[in-house]
Design an enzyme around this catalytic site. Structure first.
Site, PDB file in Angstrom:
ATOM      1  N   CYS A 109      11.705 -14.690  18.409  1.00 20.68           N
ATOM      2  CA  CYS A 109      11.299 -15.169  17.097  1.00 20.68           C
ATOM      3  C   CYS A 109      12.214 -16.330  16.761  1.00 20.68           C
ATOM      4  CB  CYS A 109      11.398 -14.077  16.026  1.00 20.68           C
ATOM      5  SG  CYS A 109      10.970 -14.693  14.382  1.00 20.68           S
ATOM      6  N   CYS A 112      13.198 -16.378  12.599  1.00 19.61           N
ATOM      7  CA  CYS A 112      14.117 -15.367  12.034  1.00 19.61           C
ATOM      8  C   CYS A 112      14.275 -14.228  13.034  1.00 19.61           C
ATOM      9  CB  CYS A 112      13.631 -14.882  10.672  1.00 19.61           C
ATOM     10  SG  CYS A 112      11.910 -14.338  10.669  1.00 19.61           S
ATOM     11  N   SER A 113      13.627 -13.090  12.764  1.00 18.41           N
ATOM     12  CA  SER A 113      13.729 -11.970  13.712  1.00 18.41           C
ATOM     13  C   SER A 113      12.501 -11.075  13.619  1.00 18.41           C
ATOM     14  CB  SER A 113      14.999 -11.157  13.434  1.00 18.41           C
ATOM     15  OG  SER A 113      14.985 -10.661  12.093  1.00 18.41           O
ATOM     16  N   CYS A 114      11.306 -11.671  13.558  1.00 19.42           N
ATOM     17  CA  CYS A 114      10.069 -10.895  13.533  1.00 19.42           C
ATOM     18  C   CYS A 114      10.000 -10.017  14.775  1.00 19.42           C
ATOM     19  CB  CYS A 114       8.867 -11.832  13.462  1.00 19.42           C
ATOM     20  SG  CYS A 114       8.786 -12.787  11.931  1.00 19.42           S
TER      21      CYS A 114
END
Length: 205
Positions: A109, A112-114
């Site tokens: 990702c 961000c941090s999906c």
């Protein structure tokens, strides 16, 4: 890049403003006796490495042994995964990526941090780190080598950018000589990292 999971010791490291606030809140709760640090570590380890990834491993194992389910997973991963009882926020729109000897899929990702929480639990610390998020797209083969995964030059590496709209689950190749194993035994061979694409399935997770 370190990829050893959760770490409370951030001395000397650069943290984002959000991470600093979380760290301060955690320290305050610990100081007042509301939170046991050891219990918190156990809880995080459970969701990072046990509960969540075990769900994904069961999805992969079923795809390995059931061609009809594998076809459903390719066609409509969200519905196929929900049929096993794994659903919820961060898993509404799933796509399954099948690895082959010619193609290796890897998920990142970049924004961000999906991450697909229903099937993989909490994202590991390295998945959220800026070095992984930036370098995975630019030099995926080098990043995989740092994880100990050296693929043949003839294998194409395809990087998929997870977003708020779509999240991915890598279906690693089934290891050789596992024809006599049942789903539970196969699931034990599937690690969290192999379902992100930074490892192969094989040794017991």
């Amino acid at each position: 890049m370190p990829h050893d999971g959760h770490d409370h010791d951030h001395e000397g490291s650069e943290l984002s403003p959000l991470a600093l606030r979380v760290k301060a809140l955690e320290s305050l709760l610990v100081e007042k006796g509301y939170v046991d640090p050891a219990a918190l570590d156990v809880l995080i380890d459970t969701y990072e490495n046990k509960v969540g990834p075990r769900n994904g491993a069961r999805v992969v194992a079923k795809a390995w042994v059931d061609p009809a389910y594998a076809a459903w997973l390719k066609r409509d991963a969200t519905s196929a995964i929900v049929s096993l009882g794994y659903e919820g926020r961060q898993g509404e729109h799933m796509v399954a990526l099948f690895n082959t000897p010619q193609l290796h899929n890897m998920v990142v990702c970049t924004l961000c941090s999906c991450y697909p929480w229903p099937v993989l639990g909490l994202p590991p610390a390295w998945y959220k780190s800026m070095p992984y998020r930036s370098r995975a797209v630019i030099e995926p083969r080098a990043v995989l080598a740092e994880f100990g995964l050296n693929l043949p030059e003839t294998t194409e590496i395809r990087v998929w950018d997870s977003t708020a709209e779509v999240r991915y689950l890598v279906i690693p190749m089934r290891p050789e000589n596992t024809g006599g194993l049942g789903e539970d035994e196969l699931a034990a061979l599937i690690s969290r990292d192999s379902m992100i694409g930074t490892a192969l399935a094989g040794a017991a997770a």
